[in-house]
Design an enzyme around this catalytic site. Sequence first.
Site, PDB file in Angstrom:
ATOM      1  N   GLU A  17       0.855  -1.194   0.000  1.00  0.00           N
ATOM      2  CA  GLU A  17       0.000   0.000   0.000  1.00  0.00           C
ATOM      3  C   GLU A  17       0.885   1.237   0.000  1.00  0.00           C
ATOM      4  O   GLU A  17       1.890   1.286   0.701  1.00  0.00           O
ATOM      5  CB  GLU A  17      -0.858  -0.040   1.275  1.00  0.00           C
ATOM      6  CG  GLU A  17      -1.810   1.101   1.412  1.00  0.00           C
ATOM      7  CD  GLU A  17      -2.689   1.248   0.181  1.00  0.00           C
ATOM      8  OE1 GLU A  17      -3.467   0.339  -0.119  1.00  0.00           O
ATOM      9  OE2 GLU A  17      -2.566   2.296  -0.501  1.00  0.00           O
ATOM     10  N   ASN A  29       9.666   3.708   0.160  1.00  0.00           N
ATOM     11  CA  ASN A  29       9.709   4.543   1.367  1.00  0.00           C
ATOM     12  C   ASN A  29      11.139   4.985   1.689  1.00  0.00           C
ATOM     13  O   ASN A  29      11.364   6.112   2.128  1.00  0.00           O
ATOM     14  CB  ASN A  29       9.097   3.806   2.557  1.00  0.00           C
ATOM     15  CG  ASN A  29       7.580   3.994   2.600  1.00  0.00           C
ATOM     16  OD1 ASN A  29       7.021   4.683   1.753  1.00  0.00           O
ATOM     17  ND2 ASN A  29       6.927   3.415   3.591  1.00  0.00           N
ATOM     18  N   CYS A  44       5.690   5.140   9.311  1.00  0.00           N
ATOM     19  CA  CYS A  44       6.212   4.370   8.170  1.00  0.00           C
ATOM     20  C   CYS A  44       7.693   4.588   7.900  1.00  0.00           C
ATOM     21  O   CYS A  44       8.478   3.641   7.997  1.00  0.00           O
ATOM     22  CB  CYS A  44       5.403   4.698   6.930  1.00  0.00           C
ATOM     23  SG  CYS A  44       3.652   4.435   7.198  1.00  0.00           S
ATOM     24  N   LYS A  62      10.228   3.466  10.668  1.00  0.00           N
ATOM     25  CA  LYS A  62      10.166   2.015  10.863  1.00  0.00           C
ATOM     26  C   LYS A  62      10.714   1.270   9.638  1.00  0.00           C
ATOM     27  O   LYS A  62      11.479   0.306   9.784  1.00  0.00           O
ATOM     28  CB  LYS A  62       8.696   1.627  11.107  1.00  0.00           C
ATOM     29  CG  LYS A  62       8.416   0.150  11.164  1.00  0.00           C
ATOM     30  CD  LYS A  62       6.999  -0.105  11.618  1.00  0.00           C
ATOM     31  CE  LYS A  62       5.989  -0.139  10.504  1.00  0.00           C
ATOM     32  NZ  LYS A  62       5.900  -1.387   9.755  1.00  0.00           N
ATOM     33  N   ARG A 117       2.974   9.366  16.156  1.00  0.00           N
ATOM     34  CA  ARG A 117       4.038   8.358  16.139  1.00  0.00           C
ATOM     35  C   ARG A 117       5.317   8.935  15.513  1.00  0.00           C
ATOM     36  O   ARG A 117       5.269   9.491  14.421  1.00  0.00           O
ATOM     37  CB  ARG A 117       3.569   7.110  15.387  1.00  0.00           C
ATOM     38  CG  ARG A 117       2.638   6.269  16.247  1.00  0.00           C
ATOM     39  CD  ARG A 117       2.090   5.085  15.490  1.00  0.00           C
ATOM     40  NE  ARG A 117       1.122   5.478  14.478  1.00  0.00           N
ATOM     41  CZ  ARG A 117       0.497   4.631  13.678  1.00  0.00           C
ATOM     42  NH1 ARG A 117       0.743   3.345  13.776  1.00  0.00           N
ATOM     43  NH2 ARG A 117      -0.378   5.070  12.784  1.00  0.00           N
TER      44      ARG A 117
HETATM   45  C1  UGA Z   1       4.478   7.495   3.740  1.00  0.00           C
HETATM   46  C2  UGA Z   1       4.577   7.391   2.201  1.00  0.00           C
HETATM   47  O1  UGA Z   1       4.580   8.716   1.631  1.00  0.00           O
HETATM   48  C3  UGA Z   1       3.393   6.594   1.636  1.00  0.00           C
HETATM   49  O2  UGA Z   1       3.542   6.441   0.225  1.00  0.00           O
HETATM   50  C4  UGA Z   1       3.360   5.213   2.305  1.00  0.00           C
HETATM   51  O3  UGA Z   1       2.252   4.441   1.867  1.00  0.00           O
HETATM   52  C5  UGA Z   1       3.258   5.402   3.814  1.00  0.00           C
HETATM   53  O4  UGA Z   1       4.400   6.174   4.279  1.00  0.00           O
HETATM   54  C6  UGA Z   1       3.275   4.010   4.442  1.00  0.00           C
HETATM   55  O5  UGA Z   1       4.279   3.309   4.312  1.00  0.00           O
HETATM   56  O6  UGA Z   1       2.233   3.578   4.957  1.00  0.00           O
HETATM   57  P1  UGA Z   1       3.090   9.019   5.469  1.00  0.00           P
HETATM   58  O7  UGA Z   1       3.992   8.439   6.521  1.00  0.00           O
HETATM   59  O8  UGA Z   1       1.625   9.031   5.684  1.00  0.00           O
HETATM   60  O9  UGA Z   1       3.301   8.245   4.061  1.00  0.00           O
HETATM   61  O10 UGA Z   1       3.523  10.535   5.259  1.00  0.00           O
HETATM   62  P2  UGA Z   1       4.410  11.388   4.240  1.00  0.00           P
HETATM   63  O11 UGA Z   1       3.574  12.413   3.602  1.00  0.00           O
HETATM   64  O12 UGA Z   1       5.198  10.537   3.351  1.00  0.00           O
HETATM   65  O13 UGA Z   1       5.390  12.134   5.272  1.00  0.00           O
HETATM   66  C7  UGA Z   1       6.279  11.422   6.121  1.00  0.00           C
HETATM   67  C8  UGA Z   1       7.160  12.390   6.857  1.00  0.00           C
HETATM   68  O14 UGA Z   1       8.071  13.032   5.977  1.00  0.00           O
HETATM   69  C9  UGA Z   1       6.414  13.524   7.572  1.00  0.00           C
HETATM   70  O15 UGA Z   1       6.964  13.710   8.857  1.00  0.00           O
HETATM   71  C10 UGA Z   1       6.663  14.742   6.705  1.00  0.00           C
HETATM   72  O16 UGA Z   1       6.647  15.942   7.432  1.00  0.00           O
HETATM   73  C11 UGA Z   1       8.062  14.430   6.197  1.00  0.00           C
HETATM   74  N1  UGA Z   1       8.354  15.112   4.909  1.00  0.00           N
HETATM   75  C12 UGA Z   1       7.665  14.784   3.775  1.00  0.00           C
HETATM   76  C13 UGA Z   1       9.347  16.082   4.867  1.00  0.00           C
HETATM   77  O17 UGA Z   1      10.002  16.400   5.881  1.00  0.00           O
HETATM   78  N2  UGA Z   1       9.620  16.674   3.665  1.00  0.00           N
HETATM   79  C14 UGA Z   1       8.954  16.375   2.534  1.00  0.00           C
HETATM   80  O18 UGA Z   1       9.266  16.950   1.462  1.00  0.00           O
HETATM   81  C15 UGA Z   1       7.954  15.404   2.597  1.00  0.00           C
END
Ligand code: UGA
Length: 446
Positions: A161, A222, A275, A278, A342
Amino acid sequence: MKKMRISVIGIGYVGLCTAVGFASKGYNVIASTHDAKKAAKINKGIPPFYEPNLQKLLEETIHDNHLRCLISQTEKAVLETDLTFNAVGTPSRPDGSIDLQFIEASTRDIGKGLNKKSAYHLVVIKSTVVPGTTQDIVRPILEKESKKKCGLDFGLCMNPEFLRQGSAFEDTLHADRVVIGEYDRKSGDTLENVYKDFYGKKAPPIIRTSTSTAELIKYASNSMLATKISFINTIANICEKIPGADVKVVATAMGLDKRIGPLFLNAGLGYGGSCFPKDVKALIAYSRNLGYRLELLESVESINETQPLKAVQFCRELLGTLKGKNIALLGLAFKADTNDMREARVIPIINQLLKEGANVTAYDPVAIPNAKTILKNKIQYATSAVGCLKNADCCILVTEWEEFKKLKPEDFTENMKQPMLIDGRRIYNPEEFSQKMKFTAIGLGH
Ligand code: UGA
């Protein structure tokens, strides 16, 4: 074509969004969880966590009888459906590897259900699991419990996913790709047909591959995104040492190169959530067991550990000692549009601020109840952004909520004891803000 009946085991983020996504497209979905409180909420149409659009879709699907949630009745869920998504959690062990106890237990229950069934059934692993898990751990458990043969009596796929919290349904309805790792051709054909029906004419590219490759695609994706974030944070750290340099402009210009792309190049306080931290750890641990050291990802991880502490360093540079100083934190959730705490980057920031004797007040539009379960009364909680700024010596913008983007320099100058702002997510215009107050931001040359 008659729609397949779907069951979803495990109703965490991925499980519930999958269940609601299929139910919203007219599939009959049965979810099963061991958490009776969660099941009761879901059956009343109340989401157990915050996600834009979830409330409305959940209410509709429960109301239309397309979705119901059972408590610890995996066998029944399997018996009454044709396809089961297993979406239980795979938490980290202390050494970073993943704990498969929930996958193993739920797979045993699915196998027991298969044992009582005569019709063909497709089992699909949605949980994030390291390469080899579906084939070498899930399949033998299913065969043992069902006393049936995988690929003959039942099918098995691994279907990672990719949805993000905060835009789960947008991502589900407009996926970039569907990855189907198949044990055998019939299993893959069956799942491909389900997705073709789900997406209709707008079906994204469907990649058919082995279960191990599908498992690795999830970790590689990821890890790549986490690498982009740590990379741009490293460039931000260089920018801070170059007068006049700005990482935002660097990222915009880099992103225009089609080979690089603009997304996930927002410098900030690091990545959090359930995500990236981990999955990066799990891939490092998995690879170590194969005898290969993943030095690149080790660096990605260590950059991410130190990045949030930059906010405290900036605070110290602006205020000198932090002892007795009032620090306002805007944002607690690991990112905007979620109440998930988390691995939120605010946690190491708070721990360090408290260690240095500061008084911390925080505000978040939705994450305060979750934050209270973790941080208890170690900090104060404000009921509004402006309330959080009252009497503060310094403010750190931690999470990029839309609400915070609307704040004007006057909101800071009129409410704070001394207006000092650290933009940890680069949402404010440095020219506008630095004219009115002491202003520092990630990736901005001093
Ligand atoms: C992430 C992936 O983007 C999804 O594709 C994946 O399905 C999901 O993990 C998972 O494995 O279930 P998510 O953890 O919901 O999704 O959030 P993201 O939008 O990817 O952000 C993750 C972290 O990165 C956040 O703390 C965000 O602030 C940080 N981030 C994101 C940045 O610091 N800079 C960016 O340019 C983008």
